[in-house]
Design a protein around this motif. Structure first.
Motif, short mmCIF file in Angstrom:
data_model
loop_
_atom_site.label_atom_id
_atom_site.label_comp_id
_atom_site.label_asym_id
_atom_site.label_seq_id
_atom_site.Cartn_x
_atom_site.Cartn_y
_atom_site.Cartn_z
N GLY A 122 0.78 -1.24 0.00
CA GLY A 122 0.00 0.00 0.00
C GLY A 122 0.80 1.27 0.00
O GLY A 122 0.22 2.37 -0.02
N ALA A 123 2.14 1.19 0.01
CA ALA A 123 2.99 2.38 0.04
C ALA A 123 3.78 2.50 -1.25
O ALA A 123 4.12 1.50 -1.89
CB ALA A 123 3.94 2.33 1.24
N LEU A 124 4.09 3.74 -1.65
CA LEU A 124 4.89 4.00 -2.84
C LEU A 124 6.35 3.66 -2.58
O LEU A 124 6.91 4.01 -1.53
CB LEU A 124 4.77 5.48 -3.21
CG LEU A 124 5.66 5.97 -4.36
CD1 LEU A 124 5.12 5.49 -5.69
CD2 LEU A 124 5.76 7.50 -4.34
N LEU A 125 6.99 3.00 -3.55
CA LEU A 125 8.41 2.67 -3.44
C LEU A 125 9.04 2.90 -4.81
O LEU A 125 8.61 2.31 -5.80
CB LEU A 125 8.61 1.23 -2.99
CG LEU A 125 10.06 0.78 -2.78
CD1 LEU A 125 10.70 1.50 -1.60
CD2 LEU A 125 10.13 -0.73 -2.55
N ASP A 126 10.09 3.74 -4.86
CA ASP A 126 10.77 4.05 -6.12
C ASP A 126 12.22 3.60 -6.01
O ASP A 126 13.08 4.35 -5.54
CB ASP A 126 10.70 5.54 -6.40
CG ASP A 126 11.21 5.91 -7.79
OD1 ASP A 126 11.92 5.07 -8.40
OD2 ASP A 126 10.90 7.01 -8.27
N VAL A 135 6.91 5.13 0.94
CA VAL A 135 6.24 6.40 1.25
C VAL A 135 4.75 6.14 1.39
O VAL A 135 4.09 5.75 0.41
CB VAL A 135 6.49 7.45 0.15
CG1 VAL A 135 5.85 8.77 0.53
CG2 VAL A 135 7.99 7.62 -0.11
N PRO A 136 4.17 6.34 2.57
CA PRO A 136 2.73 6.10 2.73
C PRO A 136 1.91 7.15 2.01
O PRO A 136 2.38 8.29 1.78
CB PRO A 136 2.53 6.19 4.24
CG PRO A 136 3.64 7.08 4.72
CD PRO A 136 4.81 6.80 3.82
N ALA A 137 0.70 6.81 1.63
CA ALA A 137 -0.19 7.77 0.98
C ALA A 137 -0.40 8.97 1.90
O ALA A 137 -0.71 8.82 3.09
CB ALA A 137 -1.53 7.10 0.65
N GLY A 138 -0.21 10.16 1.36
CA GLY A 138 -0.36 11.38 2.14
C GLY A 138 0.87 11.76 2.94
O GLY A 138 0.86 12.76 3.65
N GLY A 139 1.95 10.98 2.81
CA GLY A 139 3.15 11.24 3.58
C GLY A 139 4.35 11.55 2.71
O GLY A 139 4.25 11.58 1.48
N ASP A 140 5.47 11.80 3.35
CA ASP A 140 6.72 12.00 2.62
C ASP A 140 7.85 11.41 3.45
O ASP A 140 7.73 11.23 4.66
CB ASP A 140 6.96 13.47 2.30
CG ASP A 140 7.30 14.31 3.52
OD1 ASP A 140 8.42 14.85 3.57
OD2 ASP A 140 6.46 14.42 4.45
N VAL A 141 8.96 11.11 2.77
CA VAL A 141 10.11 10.46 3.39
C VAL A 141 11.37 11.15 2.87
O VAL A 141 11.49 11.43 1.68
CB VAL A 141 10.17 8.96 3.05
CG1 VAL A 141 11.49 8.35 3.51
CG2 VAL A 141 9.00 8.22 3.70
#
Length: 258
Positions: A122-126, A135-141
């Motif tokens: 469920g989290a973005l990974l590049d 990176v969770p939805a609505g968040g930043d890292v």
């Protein structure tokens, strides 16, 4: 039941994990960081395929993994990074989707510039542009090599900065891509791409971005970033030579230049 994509067999997954010196119980960021330190990102495998009359690699998740295990120092685009790492993470029980984005803002925006990312649990990974942390939805890292944010919406936006470059913005086109989808986008990238023709490669090791770039005169430079924030990075040239020499040097000594 259909087999999920991307997927590799357990033997290949174990060999990659053993080579990375991580285990299946390590978290996503640990595995991703080790993977990014092992598989060079860049342009050489893509253009080698195109020059041979083939589509750029990426649809088959085994290609980059097997070539790297055999000692290849080719550099790979975002698609093989995502299908390769995604398959390794999926084999360890993570829920993995392949997604495609379209660049809307960046240092060199091409009219058609598609980029692959992962959605893991469920989290973005590049794994290509970074950072290594999901990176969770609505968040930043933020990590030393890169910053990324995932902005919710009908078509979520992916914002980022890698090693002091200009900020970029991608917009989600689709996720849940299957192998035919990825093959189509790889074919498109042979003629419509933001990746230049020059030979490029990068690794992230010890939280620093190492890059090799070949200049027009055939000489290449090895650069390394310094600084704890991707918004305040300096990249110094630490060695010069042929592209092959610098790639071998970086691989053998892990970036040490003394």
């Amino acid at each position: 039941m259909p087999v999920s994509y991307p997927r590799i067999d357990d033997a290949l997954s174990r060999e990659v994990l053993d080579t990375l010196r991580v285990s299946g119980s390590d978290d996503v960021e640990t595995v991703t960081a080790a993977f990014r330190a092992w598989l060079p990102g860049g342009s050489t495998a893509k253009w080698r395929a195109v020059d041979a009359g083939a589509d750029p690699p990426g649809a088959d998740p085994t290609t980059a993994l097997e070539r790297r295990l055999d000692g290849s120092l080719e550099s790979w685009s975002c698609w093989p990074h995502c299908t390769g790492l995604g398959a390794v993470l999926a084999s360890r029980g993570h829920e993995v989707r392949i997604a495609v984005e379209h660049m809307r803002m960046g240092p060199n925006v091409a009219p058609v510039d598609y980029h692959s990312v992962l959605v893991v649990d469920g989290a973005l990974l590049d794994p290509f542009l970074g950072p290594s942390a999901p990176v969770p939805a609505g968040g930043d890292v933020t990590r030393p090599d890169a910053w990324a944010a995932w902005v919710p919406g009908l078509r979520p936006d992916h914002l980022g900065n890698r090693g002091g470059t200009a900020n970029y913005r991608y917009r989600l086109l689709a996720d849940h891509l299957d192998q035919l989808d990825v093959r189509a986008f790889c074919a498109i990238s042979a003629t419509h791409t933001g990746v230049g023709r020059g030979r490029r490669a990068h690794w992230v090791r010890d939280a620093r971005l190492w890059s090799v770039r070949e200049d027009d005169d055939g000489e290449s430079a090895l650069r390394v970033s310094s600084g704890t924030s991707p918004f305040a990075q300096r990249r110094a040239v630490v060695a010069r030579g042929s592209f092959e020499e610098l790639m071998t040097r970086l691989d053998e000594v892990g970036g040490e230049t003394s």
